[in-house]
Design an enzyme around this catalytic site. Structure first.
Site, PDB file in Angstrom:
ATOM      1  N   ASP A 364       0.847  -1.201   0.000  1.00 12.85           N
ATOM      2  CA  ASP A 364       0.000   0.000   0.000  1.00 12.85           C
ATOM      3  C   ASP A 364       0.880   1.248   0.000  1.00 12.85           C
ATOM      4  O   ASP A 364       2.034   1.228  -0.475  1.00 12.85           O
ATOM      5  CB  ASP A 364      -0.937  -0.060   1.223  1.00 12.85           C
ATOM      6  CG  ASP A 364      -2.256   0.656   1.012  1.00 12.85           C
ATOM      7  OD1 ASP A 364      -2.266   1.894   1.107  1.00 12.85           O
ATOM      8  OD2 ASP A 364      -3.275  -0.008   0.737  1.00 12.85           O
ATOM      9  N   ASP A 365       0.354   2.317   0.538  1.00 13.07           N
ATOM     10  CA  ASP A 365       1.022   3.624   0.562  1.00 13.07           C
ATOM     11  C   ASP A 365       2.436   3.512   1.147  1.00 13.07           C
ATOM     12  O   ASP A 365       2.675   2.715   2.045  1.00 13.07           O
ATOM     13  CB  ASP A 365       0.163   4.544   1.452  1.00 13.07           C
ATOM     14  CG  ASP A 365       0.424   6.005   1.178  1.00 13.07           C
ATOM     15  OD1 ASP A 365       1.403   6.307   0.487  1.00 13.07           O
ATOM     16  OD2 ASP A 365      -0.363   6.834   1.672  1.00 13.07           O
ATOM     17  N   LYS A 474      -4.327  -0.900  -6.707  1.00 17.70           N
ATOM     18  CA  LYS A 474      -5.343  -0.258  -5.861  1.00 17.70           C
ATOM     19  C   LYS A 474      -5.229   1.237  -6.131  1.00 17.70           C
ATOM     20  O   LYS A 474      -4.209   1.853  -5.818  1.00 17.70           O
ATOM     21  CB  LYS A 474      -5.063  -0.562  -4.387  1.00 17.70           C
ATOM     22  CG  LYS A 474      -5.975   0.176  -3.416  1.00 17.70           C
ATOM     23  CD  LYS A 474      -5.702  -0.279  -1.988  1.00 17.70           C
ATOM     24  CE  LYS A 474      -6.420   0.589  -0.970  1.00 17.70           C
ATOM     25  NZ  LYS A 474      -6.096   0.196   0.402  1.00 17.70           N
ATOM     26  N   TRP A 475      -6.261   1.818  -6.743  1.00 17.32           N
ATOM     27  CA  TRP A 475      -6.253   3.230  -7.170  1.00 17.32           C
ATOM     28  C   TRP A 475      -7.020   4.041  -6.136  1.00 17.32           C
ATOM     29  O   TRP A 475      -8.240   3.927  -6.039  1.00 17.32           O
ATOM     30  CB  TRP A 475      -6.902   3.331  -8.552  1.00 17.32           C
ATOM     31  CG  TRP A 475      -6.936   4.689  -9.166  1.00 17.32           C
ATOM     32  CD1 TRP A 475      -7.441   5.833  -8.632  1.00 17.32           C
ATOM     33  CD2 TRP A 475      -6.446   5.049 -10.465  1.00 17.32           C
ATOM     34  NE1 TRP A 475      -7.296   6.879  -9.510  1.00 17.32           N
ATOM     35  CE2 TRP A 475      -6.693   6.421 -10.656  1.00 17.32           C
ATOM     36  CE3 TRP A 475      -5.834   4.336 -11.507  1.00 17.32           C
ATOM     37  CZ2 TRP A 475      -6.370   7.096 -11.822  1.00 17.32           C
ATOM     38  CZ3 TRP A 475      -5.505   5.010 -12.672  1.00 17.32           C
ATOM     39  CH2 TRP A 475      -5.766   6.383 -12.825  1.00 17.32           C
ATOM     40  N   ASP A 476      -6.292   4.869  -5.397  1.00 12.88           N
ATOM     41  CA  ASP A 476      -6.883   5.589  -4.264  1.00 12.88           C
ATOM     42  C   ASP A 476      -7.162   7.055  -4.636  1.00 12.88           C
ATOM     43  O   ASP A 476      -6.620   7.580  -5.631  1.00 12.88           O
ATOM     44  CB  ASP A 476      -5.898   5.520  -3.091  1.00 12.88           C
ATOM     45  CG  ASP A 476      -6.569   5.607  -1.731  1.00 12.88           C
ATOM     46  OD1 ASP A 476      -7.737   6.031  -1.676  1.00 12.88           O
ATOM     47  OD2 ASP A 476      -5.913   5.273  -0.725  1.00 12.88           O
ATOM     48  N   ASP A 546     -12.590   2.148   5.166  1.00 13.99           N
ATOM     49  CA  ASP A 546     -11.372   2.021   5.983  1.00 13.99           C
ATOM     50  C   ASP A 546     -11.697   1.401   7.332  1.00 13.99           C
ATOM     51  O   ASP A 546     -10.798   1.004   8.068  1.00 13.99           O
ATOM     52  CB  ASP A 546     -10.740   3.397   6.210  1.00 13.99           C
ATOM     53  CG  ASP A 546      -9.931   3.847   5.008  1.00 13.99           C
ATOM     54  OD1 ASP A 546      -9.730   3.038   4.088  1.00 13.99           O
ATOM     55  OD2 ASP A 546      -9.506   5.018   4.986  1.00 13.99           O
TER      56      ASP A 546
HETATM   57  C1  DGJ Z   1      -6.953   5.401   2.204  1.00 16.74           C
HETATM   58  C2  DGJ Z   1      -7.358   4.015   1.887  1.00 16.74           C
HETATM   59  O1  DGJ Z   1      -8.738   3.852   2.061  1.00 16.74           O
HETATM   60  C3  DGJ Z   1      -6.564   3.054   2.740  1.00 16.74           C
HETATM   61  O2  DGJ Z   1      -6.979   1.739   2.494  1.00 16.74           O
HETATM   62  C4  DGJ Z   1      -5.100   3.240   2.447  1.00 16.74           C
HETATM   63  O3  DGJ Z   1      -4.825   2.849   1.146  1.00 16.74           O
HETATM   64  C5  DGJ Z   1      -4.712   4.679   2.680  1.00 16.74           C
HETATM   65  N1  DGJ Z   1      -5.555   5.562   1.941  1.00 16.74           N
HETATM   66  C6  DGJ Z   1      -3.271   4.905   2.288  1.00 16.74           C
HETATM   67  O4  DGJ Z   1      -2.887   6.228   2.384  1.00 16.74           O
END
Ligand code: DGJ
Length: 739
Positions: A364-365, A474-476, A546
């Site tokens: 992830d991030d 995973k595109w946030d 989240d």
């Molecule tokens: C928000 C997302 O909903 C989380 O799952 C995670 O990817 C964070 N961003 C990362 O900054």
């Protein structure tokens, strides 16, 4: 020219030799009728149950009787344009070059298109009586799910630009009521509590469901369901009752405007792109296409609403490459380690995830640029060599050796002020001159309306996907738009940004999918802020929330399930005892798994803290999930007991051939100790004459007939707080059934 005689012939029936040409759109159980009035106006006639004969519908092939005229909806225009007596929400509002600010749309022509063997589209073209403006109304009939997908295309046929001030996708009209009332069900929430079901009497006046944030939003979801309530009691249940429902396929600012007039009660529902702070210059010869607004009618309650929308998504909406394939069990360490990413910790987590049977390992991030906290590096999509000294390719190879695929997190539409990208292109963010702007989460939103920004993003992601063996993105999108200004653009184009942003967002994903067809895509916006039919047409699954607390998830997921399919609902296991949330009433590991299994299973814990016993139990539960995921991800959903207002919850999925079923039962709290009755459930959707074996914590193992299970029900012996059970039902071979 044809007369309607046989309603089984085609889903689009035309009556063109009558005084008023009519169209009848037929699905398996519903019908939708419209006609031209004397002036060529396209008038709505009927939306409800499918009737026996064409002449049973009001005004089909004959003049409307007085009582039928009274039945007609409010404005009864199929696509109301601002002008004349149109005071309900107009679908179209334009200003022509000479300042004329209304539109008078009349019939011009129509045609049919065959989308596939299953889908037919009727296209009716309307034209302004005096000005160079045409509107194509698209009606795609989806017979097996009793749905109509509507959209509109607006065309400037003149030689001067015109301004569109509102262009909604469709307006739906409900039957007029002289008694009883309508009730609205919709999904609202906020960050960490998305898709909460809200139900209330539909008030007189205008009810607006909308987003103005530049994304679909966690606060409201573009879905509505309206049922009919007669007297003090009643209203649709999961299994019974009339419900009109729909969803807009748009991932930016959207609006569903419900006008309700009283005495008698007349309701119309217009929806599509939100017109708030929006304008669109339509140049000569140009067209503007609205997103789809799909809607349906059922007499079989809210369960049937979900059945239709889920089937539609699986069969028609989701990207075809992966629509039929099972979604992998994934691991994501974001909640466990946040930015403290190192190659060693990730490898340790990967080894543990592989031992559990995880199929996809996602970073992830925090893997890129100088990203050690929220403040830096969004926009700089190159691998942090401190964190991955042997390079990302080497790390991915190790993940592959462990038998898993590899996935990566991105937030492409954002930039931190502290980034190479922002230093090089400070003008690439949305802003108004002289304003400081609102920094949120230490980040700005890139002006994706600018084609060069879209091009940059496309090439950066394309290069990552070409360089590395990435199977999942995973595109946030972690903050809404503010100060959505584009100072370099002409003032008359500046309010186009909200729509241009989403057009470019969609185009980037479509181009990347075409070049990298094996990649699986998850959409995310600080949780479930981008869940809609527009993202589902381009992404394979959605991050739901989240909030991964098992108890909270039950209501989030129930609301999600109302409109969206389980296959698209990413759900992670997270054990509160591994966090500061631990309390005397902490759910067990199996409860947390059971709560995540009614969707696409993932894990979010720091697996290094799992004891050997927890590792063993988790791996058994993952194996169980893999054995039932085809039923969950491709089966039919039945919400047996809602977590709202009940101490227990029960969710059932049945395979389409009715041979298998799985039921998840949760006892959130055992009130009054052992006096509390054990949950009693009544399965649904089984083959009444089939015999089923039962597996789970039950005395009864079967075989028992589907009819008996559905009528007599089952008692699930759960006690205590946070108890759960997973029950599988498997149909006995036919020979046994025949005995
Ligand atoms: C928000 C997302 O909903 C989380 O799952 C995670 O990817 C964070 N961003 C990362 O900054």
């Amino acid at each position: 020219m044809s007369r309607v005689t046989d309603l089984s012939v085609s889903p689009v029936q035309e009556v063109l030799d009558a005084a008023h040409p009519c169209w009848l759109l037929l699905t398996q159980k519903t019908a939708y009728a419209m006609r031209l009035d004397e002036s060529g106006r396209l008038q709505h006639l009927y939306w409800g149950e499918r009737l026996g004969q064409p002449q049973d519908y009001p005004g089909i092939g004959r003049p409307l009787a007085r009582y039928e005229r009274d039945h007609l909806a409010m404005a009864d225009d199929e696509y109301p344009a601002w002008g004349g007596f149109t005071y309900s929400e107009p679908c179209l509002k334009v200003t022509f070059a000479n300042g004329t600010r209304d539109a008078l749309l009349r019939y011009q022509s129509h045609r049919q298109e065959q989308q596939s063997t299953d889908l037919t589209t009727l296209i009716i073209t309307l034209r302004d009586t005096d000005y160079p403006l045409e509107v194509d109304l698209f009606y795609t009939v989806i017979p097996e799910y009793d749905l109509l997908e509507r959209r509109a295309v607006i065309r400037n046929t003149g030689e001067e630009a015109l301004t569109i001030e509102s262009a909604l996708s469709a307006c739906w009209q409900l039957p007029t009521l002289s008694s009883g009332s309508y009730r609205l069900t919709h999904l609202n929430g906020r960050w960490n509590s998305e898709t909460q079901i809200e139900r209330r009497a539909l008030p007189t006046g205008r009810t607006i469901l909308e987003s103005r944030r530049g994304l679909t939003s966690a606060e409201a979801n573009p879905f509505f369901a309206i049922d009919f309530q007669q007297g003090e009691y009643g209203g649709a249940t999961e299994e019974q009752g009339q419900v009109w429902f729909g969803a807009v396929g748009w991932s930016g600012n959207w609006k569903i405007s419900i006008d309700c007039q009283s005495y008698p009660t007349r309701v119309s529902i217009a929806g599509g792109i939100n017109d708030f702070d929006w304008r669109w210059q339509l140049q000569p010869g140009e067209v503007f296409s609205t997103p789809p607004f799909v809607a349906g009618f059922t007499t079989s309650g809210l369960g049937s609403v979900s059945y239709s929308l889920h089937g539609y998504q699986l069969d028609y909406v989701l990207p075809r490459q992966h629509a039929q394939k099972p979604r992998p069990v994934l691991y994501n360490s974001c909640e466990a380690v946040h930015f403290a990413l190192t190659e060693e910790t990730q490898l340790e987590l990967a080894r543990r995830a592989a031992r559990l049977g995880v199929e996809l390992f996602v970073i992830d991030d925090g893997w890129f640029g100088q990203r050690n906290d929220l403040r830096s590096s969004l926009g700089d999509w190159s691998v942090n060599e401190h964190k991955f000294p042997r390079g990302l390719a080497d790390f991915i190879a190790r993940v592959h050796e462990l038998g898993m695929q590899f996935g990566l997190w991105l937030e492409p539409e954002m930039v931190n002020p502290d980034s190479e990208l922002y230093r090089a292109h400070p003008d690439w963010i949305y802003h108004f001159p002289a304003r400081r702007g609102t920094l949120q989460r230490e980040q700005w939103v890139l002006n994706l309306a600018r084609d060069e920004v879209a091009e940059y993003i496309f090439h950066r992601i394309d290069s990552l996907l070409t360089t590395y063996a990435i199977a999942f993105i995973k595109w946030d999108f972690n903050r809404p738009l503010t100060e959505a200004g584009w100072p370099d653009e002409l003032p008359e184009h500046q309010r186009e940004v909200y729509v241009r942003h989403i057009h470019n967002f969609y185009t980037i994903v479509e181009r990347l999918r075409a070049r990298h067809p094996l990649v699986l895509w998850e959409v995310c916006a600080s949780g479930g802020g981008r869940v809609d039919l527009g993202t589902l047409a381009r992404f394979d699954q959605c991050w739901t929330s989240d909030n991964i607390d098992a108890l909270d998830r039950l209501t989030v997921q129930e609301g999600y399930s109302l409109a969206y399919a389980a296959k698209t609902m990413a759900a992670w296991v997270s054990l509160p005892q591994k966090s500061e949330q631990a309390s005397a009433f902490t759910p067990s590991l199996s409860y947390c798994f059971h709560a995540a299994m009614p969707g696409t299973l993932g894990l979010g814990d720091d697996l290094r803290s799992y004891t050997p016993a927890e590792m063993e139990e988790a791996s058994e539960l993952i194996a169980t999930y893999k054995s039932i995921r085809h039923i969950v991800q491709d089966g039919l959903l039945y919400r047996l007991i809602s977590p709202r207002h009940n101490a227990c919850t029960a969710i059932q999925y049945v395979s389409r051939d009715q041979e298998e079923a799985v039921i998840f039962v949760f006892l959130q709290a055992a009130h009054f100790w052992d006096l509390a009755p054990a949950p009693r459930i009544f399965p649904r959707g089984l083959d009444p004459s089939g015999l089923y074996y039962l597996d789970g914590p039950l005395d009864e193992k079967g075989p028992i007939s589907g009819q008996s299970l559905m009528s007599v029900g089952l008692t699930v012996p759960l006690t205590g707080h946070f108890a759960s059970a997973l029950i599988t039902l498997t149909q006995a071979p036919a020979a046994l059934t025949a005995d």
